[in-house]
Design a protein around this motif. Structure first.
Motif, PDB file in Angstrom:
ATOM      1  N   GLU A   1      10.158   9.443   0.340  1.00 30.65           N
ATOM      2  CA  GLU A   1      10.133   7.993   0.598  1.00 30.65           C
ATOM      3  C   GLU A   1       9.424   7.677   1.914  1.00 30.65           C
ATOM      4  OE1 GLU A   1      11.099   5.512  -1.260  1.00 30.65           O
ATOM      5  OE2 GLU A   1      11.875   6.713  -2.914  1.00 30.65           O
ATOM      6  N   THR A   2       9.596   8.563   2.905  1.00 32.41           N
ATOM      7  CA  THR A   2       8.923   8.383   4.197  1.00 32.41           C
ATOM      8  C   THR A   2       7.811   9.419   4.371  1.00 32.41           C
ATOM      9  OG1 THR A   2      10.588   9.790   5.262  1.00 32.41           O
ATOM     10  CG2 THR A   2      10.985   7.406   5.269  1.00 32.41           C
ATOM     11  N   GLY A   3       7.310   9.931   3.249  1.00 33.06           N
ATOM     12  CA  GLY A   3       6.284  10.962   3.293  1.00 33.06           C
ATOM     13  C   GLY A   3       4.905  10.414   3.639  1.00 33.06           C
ATOM     14  N   LEU A   4       3.944  11.327   3.679  1.00 32.94           N
ATOM     15  CA  LEU A   4       2.593  10.973   4.099  1.00 32.94           C
ATOM     16  C   LEU A   4       1.956   9.951   3.170  1.00 32.94           C
ATOM     17  CD1 LEU A   4       0.204  11.459   6.000  1.00 32.94           C
ATOM     18  CD2 LEU A   4      -0.483  13.367   4.534  1.00 32.94           C
ATOM     19  N   LEU A   5       2.149  10.102   1.859  1.00 30.47           N
ATOM     20  CA  LEU A   5       1.506   9.183   0.920  1.00 30.47           C
ATOM     21  C   LEU A   5       2.002   7.754   1.117  1.00 30.47           C
ATOM     22  CD1 LEU A   5       1.460  11.313  -2.370  1.00 30.47           C
ATOM     23  CD2 LEU A   5      -0.403  10.892  -0.762  1.00 30.47           C
ATOM     24  N   ASN A   6       3.297   7.586   1.254  1.00 34.04           N
ATOM     25  CA  ASN A   6       3.836   6.235   1.470  1.00 34.04           C
ATOM     26  C   ASN A   6       3.449   5.693   2.837  1.00 34.04           C
ATOM     27  OD1 ASN A   6       5.042   5.678  -1.007  1.00 34.04           O
ATOM     28  ND2 ASN A   6       6.937   6.719  -0.456  1.00 34.04           N
ATOM     29  N   GLN A   7       3.329   6.564   3.821  1.00 34.37           N
ATOM     30  CA  GLN A   7       2.899   6.102   5.144  1.00 34.37           C
ATOM     31  C   GLN A   7       1.460   5.618   5.099  1.00 34.37           C
ATOM     32  OE1 GLN A   7       3.650   8.976   8.217  1.00 34.37           O
ATOM     33  NE2 GLN A   7       5.813   9.198   7.704  1.00 34.37           N
ATOM     34  N   LEU A   8       0.586   6.353   4.375  1.00 37.87           N
ATOM     35  CA  LEU A   8      -0.795   5.895   4.225  1.00 37.87           C
ATOM     36  C   LEU A   8      -0.846   4.581   3.449  1.00 37.87           C
ATOM     37  CD1 LEU A   8      -2.593   9.283   3.403  1.00 37.87           C
ATOM     38  CD2 LEU A   8      -2.654   8.011   5.543  1.00 37.87           C
ATOM     39  N   GLY A   9      -0.005   4.475   2.411  1.00 38.61           N
ATOM     40  CA  GLY A   9       0.036   3.236   1.657  1.00 38.61           C
ATOM     41  C   GLY A   9       0.511   2.066   2.501  1.00 38.61           C
ATOM     42  N   GLU A  10       1.469   2.331   3.402  1.00 42.92           N
ATOM     43  CA  GLU A  10       1.966   1.278   4.286  1.00 42.92           C
ATOM     44  C   GLU A  10       0.876   0.803   5.232  1.00 42.92           C
ATOM     45  OE1 GLU A  10       5.598   0.589   7.528  1.00 42.92           O
ATOM     46  OE2 GLU A  10       5.393   2.477   6.426  1.00 42.92           O
ATOM     47  N   MET A  11       0.034   1.746   5.690  1.00 43.50           N
ATOM     48  CA  MET A  11      -1.078   1.370   6.556  1.00 43.50           C
ATOM     49  C   MET A  11      -2.073   0.480   5.826  1.00 43.50           C
ATOM     50  SD  MET A  11      -1.719   5.060   8.439  1.00 43.50           S
ATOM     51  CE  MET A  11      -3.243   4.472   9.180  1.00 43.50           C
ATOM     52  N   LEU A  12      -2.175   0.663   4.514  1.00 44.24           N
ATOM     53  CA  LEU A  12      -3.091  -0.156   3.707  1.00 44.24           C
ATOM     54  C   LEU A  12      -2.419  -1.404   3.157  1.00 44.24           C
ATOM     55  CD1 LEU A  12      -4.838   2.726   1.702  1.00 44.24           C
ATOM     56  CD2 LEU A  12      -5.738   1.483   3.680  1.00 44.24           C
ATOM     57  N   GLY A  13      -1.166  -1.618   3.519  1.00 46.72           N
ATOM     58  CA  GLY A  13      -0.456  -2.795   3.062  1.00 46.72           C
ATOM     59  C   GLY A  13       0.136  -2.670   1.678  1.00 46.72           C
ATOM     60  N   LEU A  14       0.311  -1.452   1.197  1.00 52.65           N
ATOM     61  CA  LEU A  14       0.861  -1.230  -0.141  1.00 52.65           C
ATOM     62  C   LEU A  14       2.359  -0.980  -0.059  1.00 52.65           C
ATOM     63  CD1 LEU A  14      -1.913   1.156  -1.556  1.00 52.65           C
ATOM     64  CD2 LEU A  14      -1.701  -1.316  -1.913  1.00 52.65           C
TER      65      LEU A  14
END
Length: 232
Positions: A131-144
């Motif tokens: 849930e707090t992994g790299l993929l979700n962190q990258l998505g959060e940076m892109l506003g996803l």
């Protein structure tokens, strides 16, 4: 002369006999036993001989929703994973077959996932899918919005597919690379004279000559996709 001819014809089979014997004892005979046991039942007492029940087991299987869901997931896995593992490694092999500086490093980097233990790969990808992994962190940076990669039933199967694809790309690339290095360079030079250059030369020459390797990779990747266990 006839005797020598018959011995010459028999010799290859004598060399194959030990391997065929081992395969028969370890593969063929267990498969026949499993087929026979599918018509029997051990439900009552495991210490007794199996009881013959005919097609009863297959009737239960036909009515089992879990079986149909498993079959659907397996077919979806085949449809999604196999084409990717057939096409992308070929492009990687074509790239790695070029005489460029540092290409040996790229070959080693691409093949590294194939030699990594699936347990280690699973732990690494579990961190990526957290849930707090790299993929979700990258998505959060892109506003996803965050994605439940391993909890959402609509997504989790594709998450496992990503691990299978990542693990197999380098392995199948090496198979393709062996085939590419057996293609004479003169064929590409002749194709260039005829105006076949760039990607067109690979469509005209590489793909037709690589058909045996394409079939091999398709068969191996399909078998692997139907036996997925460690990734899950």
């Amino acid at each position: 002369m006839n005797l020598n001819f018959s011995r010459r014809n028999l010799t290859p089979y004598l060399f194959l006999f030990p391997a065929l014997l081992v395969l028969s004892l370890t593969v063929l005979w267990p498969a026949l036993q499993a087929f026979y046991l599918s018509f029997t039942s051990y439900e009552y007492d495991l210490t007794q001989a199996p009881q013959w029940v005919g097609l009863k087991n297959f009737d239960r299987l036909w009515r089992d929703r879990t079986f149909w869901q498993t079959l659907t997931n397996t077919l979806l896995y085949l449809i999604c994973v196999v084409p990717v593992l057939v096409v992308i490694p070929l492009g990687m092999a074509i790239l790695c077959n070029q005489k460029l500086r540092g290409m040996n490093w790229f070959r080693a980097a691409y093949y590294t996932p194939a030699v990594i233990s699936m347990v280690v790969a699973g732990i690494a990808w579990k961190w990526l899918f957290a849930e707090t992994g790299l993929l979700n962190q990258l998505g959060e940076m892109l506003g996803l919005p965050p994605v439940s990669w391993l909890a959402n039933p609509k997504v989790v199967l594709f998450s496992v597919m990503a691990v299978t694809i990542w693990k197999g790309l380098g392995y199948y690339m090496v198979i393709y690379l062996a085939g590419l290095q057996s293609i004479p360079a003169e064929l590409y030079e002749a194709a260039a004279i005829d105006g076949s250059e760039g990607l067109r030369k690979h469509w005209d020459i590489t793909v037709p000559l690589m058909k045996p390797y394409l079939v091999l990779v398709a068969v191996i990747s399909a078998i692997s996709a139907t036996k997925v266990f460690e990734e899950v």
